[in-house]
Design a protein around this motif. Structure first.
Motif, PDB file in Angstrom:
ATOM      1  N   GLN A   6       0.824  -1.213   0.000  1.00 14.78           N
ATOM      2  CA  GLN A   6       0.000   0.000   0.000  1.00 14.78           C
ATOM      3  C   GLN A   6       0.858   1.263   0.000  1.00 14.78           C
ATOM      4  OE1 GLN A   6      -3.541   0.614  -0.011  1.00 14.78           O
ATOM      5  NE2 GLN A   6      -3.471  -1.446  -0.873  1.00 14.78           N
ATOM      6  N   ASP A   7       2.147   1.122   0.297  1.00 17.21           N
ATOM      7  CA  ASP A   7       3.043   2.287   0.287  1.00 17.21           C
ATOM      8  C   ASP A   7       3.382   2.745  -1.124  1.00 17.21           C
ATOM      9  OD1 ASP A   7       4.444  -0.366   0.413  1.00 17.21           O
ATOM     10  OD2 ASP A   7       6.175   0.883  -0.101  1.00 17.21           O
ATOM     11  N   LYS A   8       3.122   1.905  -2.127  1.00 15.01           N
ATOM     12  CA  LYS A   8       3.489   2.259  -3.503  1.00 15.01           C
ATOM     13  C   LYS A   8       2.429   3.202  -4.086  1.00 15.01           C
ATOM     14  CE  LYS A   8       6.456  -1.279  -5.278  1.00 15.01           C
ATOM     15  NZ  LYS A   8       6.641  -2.214  -6.407  1.00 15.01           N
ATOM     16  N   PRO A   9       2.869   4.234  -4.814  1.00 19.82           N
ATOM     17  CA  PRO A   9       1.899   5.212  -5.327  1.00 19.82           C
ATOM     18  C   PRO A   9       0.871   4.605  -6.272  1.00 19.82           C
ATOM     19  CG  PRO A   9       4.157   5.714  -6.080  1.00 19.82           C
ATOM     20  CD  PRO A   9       4.263   4.592  -5.099  1.00 19.82           C
ATOM     21  N   GLU A  10       1.262   3.553  -6.983  1.00 13.01           N
ATOM     22  CA  GLU A  10       0.334   2.950  -7.954  1.00 13.01           C
ATOM     23  C   GLU A  10      -0.612   1.918  -7.305  1.00 13.01           C
ATOM     24  OE1 GLU A  10       3.579   2.550  -7.736  1.00 13.01           O
ATOM     25  OE2 GLU A  10       4.302   0.656  -8.559  1.00 13.01           O
ATOM     26  N   ALA A  11      -0.475   1.714  -6.011  1.00 11.33           N
ATOM     27  CA  ALA A  11      -1.312   0.704  -5.328  1.00 11.33           C
ATOM     28  C   ALA A  11      -2.777   1.107  -5.381  1.00 11.33           C
ATOM     29  CB  ALA A  11      -0.873   0.567  -3.877  1.00 11.33           C
ATOM     30  N   ILE A  12      -3.634   0.132  -5.619  1.00 11.82           N
ATOM     31  CA  ILE A  12      -5.062   0.429  -5.546  1.00 11.82           C
ATOM     32  C   ILE A  12      -5.516   0.246  -4.093  1.00 11.82           C
ATOM     33  CG2 ILE A  12      -5.453  -0.173  -7.984  1.00 11.82           C
ATOM     34  CD1 ILE A  12      -6.945  -2.649  -7.033  1.00 11.82           C
ATOM     35  N   SER A  13      -6.565   0.961  -3.746  1.00 12.47           N
ATOM     36  CA  SER A  13      -6.965   1.000  -2.336  1.00 12.47           C
ATOM     37  C   SER A  13      -7.551  -0.346  -1.889  1.00 12.47           C
ATOM     38  CB  SER A  13      -7.999   2.102  -2.122  1.00 12.47           C
ATOM     39  OG  SER A  13      -9.209   1.713  -2.735  1.00 12.47           O
ATOM     40  N   VAL A  14      -7.645  -0.490  -0.588  1.00 12.81           N
ATOM     41  CA  VAL A  14      -8.214  -1.713  -0.017  1.00 12.81           C
ATOM     42  C   VAL A  14      -9.659  -1.885  -0.501  1.00 12.81           C
ATOM     43  CG1 VAL A  14      -8.878  -2.829   2.152  1.00 12.81           C
ATOM     44  CG2 VAL A  14      -6.730  -1.587   2.004  1.00 12.81           C
ATOM     45  N   GLN A  15     -10.392  -0.762  -0.567  1.00 14.86           N
ATOM     46  CA  GLN A  15     -11.793  -0.825  -1.004  1.00 14.86           C
ATOM     47  C   GLN A  15     -11.883  -1.300  -2.453  1.00 14.86           C
ATOM     48  OE1 GLN A  15     -10.453   1.718   0.678  1.00 14.86           O
ATOM     49  NE2 GLN A  15     -11.539   1.402   2.611  1.00 14.86           N
ATOM     50  N   GLU A  16     -11.023  -0.725  -3.321  1.00 11.47           N
ATOM     51  CA  GLU A  16     -11.033  -1.125  -4.742  1.00 11.47           C
ATOM     52  C   GLU A  16     -10.671  -2.601  -4.895  1.00 11.47           C
ATOM     53  OE1 GLU A  16      -9.408   2.016  -7.789  1.00 11.47           O
ATOM     54  OE2 GLU A  16      -8.425   2.296  -5.845  1.00 11.47           O
ATOM     55  N   LEU A  17      -9.679  -2.993  -4.117  1.00 14.71           N
ATOM     56  CA  LEU A  17      -9.224  -4.380  -4.191  1.00 14.71           C
ATOM     57  C   LEU A  17     -10.339  -5.327  -3.738  1.00 14.71           C
ATOM     58  CD1 LEU A  17      -6.505  -5.385  -5.104  1.00 14.71           C
ATOM     59  CD2 LEU A  17      -5.765  -5.489  -2.744  1.00 14.71           C
ATOM     60  N   SER A  18     -10.999  -4.915  -2.684  1.00 16.93           N
ATOM     61  CA  SER A  18     -12.094  -5.701  -2.136  1.00 16.93           C
ATOM     62  C   SER A  18     -13.204  -5.847  -3.176  1.00 16.93           C
ATOM     63  CB  SER A  18     -12.604  -4.982  -0.885  1.00 16.93           C
ATOM     64  OG  SER A  18     -13.491  -5.770  -0.207  1.00 16.93           O
ATOM     65  N   ARG A  19     -13.467  -4.741  -3.896  1.00 18.60           N
ATOM     66  CA  ARG A  19     -14.493  -4.790  -4.954  1.00 18.60           C
ATOM     67  C   ARG A  19     -14.047  -5.709  -6.083  1.00 18.60           C
ATOM     68  NH1 ARG A  19     -15.785   0.469  -3.964  1.00 18.60           N
ATOM     69  NH2 ARG A  19     -14.207   1.281  -5.368  1.00 18.60           N
ATOM     70  N   PHE A  20     -12.770  -5.551  -6.499  1.00 18.64           N
ATOM     71  CA  PHE A  20     -12.248  -6.357  -7.605  1.00 18.64           C
ATOM     72  C   PHE A  20     -12.332  -7.854  -7.281  1.00 18.64           C
ATOM     73  CE2 PHE A  20      -8.902  -8.675  -9.766  1.00 18.64           C
ATOM     74  CZ  PHE A  20      -9.104  -8.303 -11.083  1.00 18.64           C
ATOM     75  N   PHE A  21     -12.028  -8.202  -6.057  1.00 14.47           N
ATOM     76  CA  PHE A  21     -12.066  -9.611  -5.655  1.00 14.47           C
ATOM     77  C   PHE A  21     -13.483 -10.074  -5.314  1.00 14.47           C
ATOM     78  CE2 PHE A  21      -7.828 -11.571  -5.075  1.00 14.47           C
ATOM     79  CZ  PHE A  21      -7.052 -10.518  -5.489  1.00 14.47           C
ATOM     80  N   GLU A  22     -14.450  -9.139  -5.412  1.00 23.03           N
ATOM     81  CA  GLU A  22     -15.843  -9.434  -5.055  1.00 23.03           C
ATOM     82  C   GLU A  22     -15.889 -10.098  -3.680  1.00 23.03           C
ATOM     83  OE1 GLU A  22     -18.160 -10.457  -8.979  1.00 23.03           O
ATOM     84  OE2 GLU A  22     -16.225 -11.496  -8.924  1.00 23.03           O
TER      85      GLU A  22
END
Ligand SMILES: Nc1nc2c(ncn2[C@@H]2O[C@H](COP(=O)(O)OP(=O)(O)OP(=O)(O)O)[C@@H](O)[C@H]2O)c(=O)[nH]1
Ligand SMILES: [Mg+2]
Length: 168
Positions: free
Chosen positions: A134-150
């Motif tokens: 999550q420290d990387k600028p290109e990281a997607i947020s926890v919420q986005e990741l959670s959505r992507f993984f359904e």
């Protein structure tokens, strides 16, 4: 009498052991997470720049109060994933690490996670997903990741969560 006292002594001092398996595709950050956990609990840990890709597995034993948490950190390269299932009967928890900054491998990570949670021998085993890097600028947020993984739809009925690692 002596053996009775020995037994009592051992019982009083026995530590419960809980085994967890660290899974995720290669380069997700499993070994780094384990080493950071070790450092967090005052154990000697490898500096991040000296951690090589895992061939086979690493073991970390961390005492947390009266419990000894044993982490099996398995190599995540595609060629090693076929042996992961050998560890499933022995574990009480699964930690699945995702590289939040590598969009090109999210599909592969999701597919891999679905295979893991769908495995017969992991039915009912608690799962913790770590949104790593999550420290990387290109990281997607926890919420986005959670959505992507359904996450809610697919894993909602299990005792699981999608967390950013606290130690990074
Ligand atoms: N910026 C950043 N880099 C990280 C983080 N976690 C891991 N890395 C880097 O990601 C790379 C892979 O980390 P590893 O811990 O070896 O990944 P792994 O999942 O164990 O990989 P395999 O052993 O091949 O399955 C290394 O260069 C780490 O330094 C993080 O939170 N932030
Ligand atoms: Mg590793």
């Amino acid at each position: 009498m002596f053996s009775l006292l020995c037994g009592l002594w051992q019982w009083l001092h026995q530590k419960e052991e809980r085994r967890m398996v660290l899974l995720g595709v290669d380069n997700a950050g499993k070994t780094t997470t384990l080493e950071q956990l070790k450092a967090l609990f005052g154990l000697k840990a490898m500096p991040p720049e000296r951690i090589p890709p895992t061939i086979g597995f690493n073991i970390g034993r961390i005492q947390i109060d009266k419990v000894i948490a044993v982490f099996w950190d398995l190599g995540g390269h595609a060629s090693f994933r076929s042996v992961w299932h050998n560890y499933y009967p022995e574990v009480q928890g699964v930690m699945f690490v995702v590289d939040s900054a590598d969009a090109s491998r999210l599909e592969e990570a999701k597919r891999t996670l679905l295979e893991v949670v769908g495995h017969e021998q992991l039915k009912g085993v608690p799962l913790l997903c770590l949104a790593n890097k999550q420290d990387k600028p290109e990281a997607i947020s926890v919420q986005e990741l959670s959505r992507f993984f359904e996450f809610e739809q697919v894993f909602g009925d299990r005792c699981n969560s999608f967390q950013p690692p606290k130690a990074t």
